[in-house]
Design an enzyme around this catalytic site. Sequence first.
Site, short mmCIF file in Angstrom:
data_model
loop_
_atom_site.label_atom_id
_atom_site.label_comp_id
_atom_site.label_asym_id
_atom_site.label_seq_id
_atom_site.Cartn_x
_atom_site.Cartn_y
_atom_site.Cartn_z
N GLU A 192 -17.91 -6.02 2.25
CA GLU A 192 -17.34 -6.59 1.02
C GLU A 192 -15.89 -7.05 1.22
O GLU A 192 -15.51 -8.14 0.77
CB GLU A 192 -17.38 -5.56 -0.12
CG GLU A 192 -18.78 -5.15 -0.54
CD GLU A 192 -19.34 -3.97 0.23
OE1 GLU A 192 -20.42 -3.48 -0.15
OE2 GLU A 192 -18.70 -3.54 1.22
N HIS A 223 11.56 -1.82 14.78
CA HIS A 223 10.39 -2.34 14.06
C HIS A 223 10.75 -2.88 12.68
O HIS A 223 10.49 -4.03 12.38
CB HIS A 223 9.33 -1.24 13.92
CG HIS A 223 8.13 -1.67 13.13
ND1 HIS A 223 6.99 -2.17 13.72
CD2 HIS A 223 7.90 -1.69 11.80
CE1 HIS A 223 6.11 -2.47 12.78
NE2 HIS A 223 6.63 -2.19 11.61
N SER A 262 -30.41 -8.92 -4.93
CA SER A 262 -29.96 -8.29 -6.17
C SER A 262 -28.92 -9.13 -6.89
O SER A 262 -28.93 -9.25 -8.11
CB SER A 262 -29.37 -6.90 -5.87
OG SER A 262 -30.34 -6.02 -5.37
N HIS A 272 12.10 -7.18 9.80
CA HIS A 272 11.46 -6.62 10.99
C HIS A 272 11.78 -7.50 12.20
O HIS A 272 11.05 -8.46 12.47
CB HIS A 272 9.95 -6.55 10.78
CG HIS A 272 9.53 -5.70 9.62
ND1 HIS A 272 9.69 -6.10 8.32
CD2 HIS A 272 8.95 -4.47 9.59
CE1 HIS A 272 9.23 -5.15 7.52
NE2 HIS A 272 8.78 -4.15 8.26
N HIS A 316 -22.62 3.84 -8.80
CA HIS A 316 -22.84 2.40 -8.82
C HIS A 316 -22.47 1.77 -10.16
O HIS A 316 -22.51 0.54 -10.29
CB HIS A 316 -24.31 2.09 -8.52
CG HIS A 316 -24.67 2.22 -7.08
ND1 HIS A 316 -24.42 3.35 -6.35
CD2 HIS A 316 -25.27 1.34 -6.22
CE1 HIS A 316 -24.86 3.18 -5.10
NE2 HIS A 316 -25.36 1.97 -4.99
N ARG A 374 -27.55 -6.82 -14.80
CA ARG A 374 -28.87 -6.61 -14.20
C ARG A 374 -29.95 -6.82 -15.25
O ARG A 374 -31.00 -7.39 -14.96
CB ARG A 374 -28.95 -5.18 -13.66
CG ARG A 374 -30.32 -4.84 -13.08
CD ARG A 374 -30.47 -3.34 -12.85
NE ARG A 374 -31.75 -3.03 -12.22
CZ ARG A 374 -32.24 -1.80 -12.14
NH1 ARG A 374 -31.57 -0.79 -12.66
NH2 ARG A 374 -33.39 -1.59 -11.55
N HIS A 434 4.77 -8.93 8.69
CA HIS A 434 6.11 -8.36 8.57
C HIS A 434 7.07 -9.01 9.57
O HIS A 434 8.27 -9.05 9.34
CB HIS A 434 6.07 -6.84 8.80
CG HIS A 434 5.41 -6.44 10.08
ND1 HIS A 434 4.06 -6.20 10.17
CD2 HIS A 434 5.91 -6.24 11.33
CE1 HIS A 434 3.75 -5.87 11.41
NE2 HIS A 434 4.86 -5.89 12.13
N ASP A 465 -0.88 -3.70 16.28
CA ASP A 465 -1.62 -2.44 16.19
C ASP A 465 -2.06 -2.13 14.77
O ASP A 465 -3.16 -1.60 14.56
CB ASP A 465 -0.75 -1.29 16.71
CG ASP A 465 -0.57 -1.33 18.23
OD1 ASP A 465 -1.60 -1.41 18.93
OD2 ASP A 465 0.57 -1.26 18.70
N GLY A 481 0.70 -10.08 5.27
CA GLY A 481 1.51 -8.90 5.02
C GLY A 481 0.61 -7.68 4.91
O GLY A 481 0.80 -6.71 5.65
#
Length: 665
Positions: A411, A260, A384, A26, A473, A520, A66, A155, A114
């Site tokens: 997460e 690009h 939890s 690139h 879940h 749990r 890249h 971008d 990357g």
Amino acid sequence: MTSRRYRANAIRALSMDAVQKANSGHPGAPMGMADIAEVLWRDYLKHNPSNPKFADRDRFVLSNGHGSMLIYSLLHLTGYDLSIDDLKNFRQLHSRTPGHPEFGYTPGVETTTGPLGQGFANAVGFALAEKIMAAQFNQDGHAIVDHNTYVFMGDGCMMEGISHEVASLAGTLGLNKLIAFYDDNGISIDGEVHGWFTDDTPARFEAYGWQVIRKVDGHDADEIKMAIETARKSDKPTLICCKTIIGFGSPGKAGKESSHGAPLGDDEIILSRKGLNWDYGDFEVPQYIYDEWSAKEAGAQAEAEWNQRFDAYAQAFPELAAEFKRRTSGELPADFAAKAQAYVEEVAAKGETIASRKASQNTLNAFGPLLPELLGGSADLAGSNLTLWKGCKGVEAGDASGNYVYYGVREFGMTAIMNGLALHGGLVPYGATFLMFMEYARNAVRMSALMKQRAIHVYTHDSIGLGEDGPTHQPIEQLASLRTTPNLNTWRPADAVESAVCWKEALLRNDGPSALIFSRQNLQHQERSPEQIAQISRGGYVLRDCKGEPELILIATGSEVGLATDAAAKLTEQGRKVRVVSMPSTNVFDAQDAAYRQSVLPVEVSARIAIEAAHADFWYKYVGLEGRIIGMTTYGESAPAGELFKEFGFTVDNVVETAQELLED
């Protein structure tokens, strides 16, 4: 002294040449961002090419990885151990200049980038680590942690959802030493981005609490310099929006997607050299340009000045200085292993029947005071996941001296930030969510494994045993995915003893990440001899055995180990010779020597049953095609855990019946 533009042209020329020689790569981004890089690297970046691990160096991240020839050109020109032959070997087998920057391959590359957006997230982690370490170690008149994190992003990074997660948290935490350069060239692989990306990006970042410097000409050194000066004075993280031309200098491809992700072509490179007034051959840089780019002298001086400051710090605060050296070296306290093992033995003697997530919290309460480098967190599930321990203190914008990060429902961002924290040094991060929601973070988990970082991924609510929340879940295929990830050690402990051991092993491991999988529901305590306790750390071991050679082996993990021992007892009453193997970590067990693996799973015993409330197919490697697996092949249901285990065959009667059928075949 040559002009800034001409020095930047050295980056453009090397990038064109390397991509062309490799016939892959690139060139557009390096050519477009060369002017920004020249100002940052020559005027501001604090680094030492002769010692890429200088403790108080600035961190530089190329999130749009890249464009890797940009960072390779910069490292080569400023004097790192990266030769012109390395650049000529771009993207080739065993090269020090792989297609995307890879941590551990190239001196000066701080992180693997990357997968777009994750480099930005790592940069947030670097900046967060700097703020925490500064709060924990700096004293009045003694600032031994005082560096910036700079990140280039395009971008694509902005479009990836992770950018929203981590930019939001960076603003909340006031990471003012984070300076991001947005390469706003308006081009991605498919062409001009206005057809699919019309966000008001500056307004977005301002809403996150960032300082935003708009409409900087990315080819005007004075504007770039002024923007950096403004950013370095801010009490907020800063986004510098640089309008650039992708493929700058290429008369036929500048500003177009054709520059690009493909070589410019020999003819276009000839025209580009002429337009840039670069009168040198392929991979040729004149010595006077090297001399002007070299950062060796300035880097050595910067490190020498820091060494003087650290010596003064060590005289004033000898204990803190010793602790700083220990933590930044990645070494745990010398007595940690012994104290951790003593705790394991204490847990074994206590013999509690509790949920492994609770056993995990108990372990954190024991290990946390021993490890000031431990930095916890959870994606809005602390109550939890049970990741908070008694000594936890939240990290805040106004006081970053704590040891716990409230990541919010992020997460993916949490996990990628943890990678940056681990890479920075001085901290051992752990972060938690439900096992099912590992899926949001999957690629960042993979990156921690790829980079072999000591990041600890804690996942609770590990099976259909979480019950009424239902199949959205209830994890099924996630354990198999984690276990098949190279260099990731995945642990699913059977009780409190195994939970303590898996934490100990994850913390002692310094060559890769670990995933700790907790329940749990309560898990029954398993009695063990001292030898068996020692064997837990080998990933799999004989938990219950029979007299003489077994005719049947039951293999189980986590909550199903108790089921296996109960079924084995019933089968024994029927005169069967049964062995129960607990295998908390298949990855670790597979790494043991052949003799040990044979002692646990003798090849002569082909009658085997694997029992785990997760995807069944993973276990064929241990039971063979003639063995049996009591596992999941569908998604779960919404119901109390006890009913679900019965519904899907996780009962003593079903294990006994399956064993009888297998032994009669």
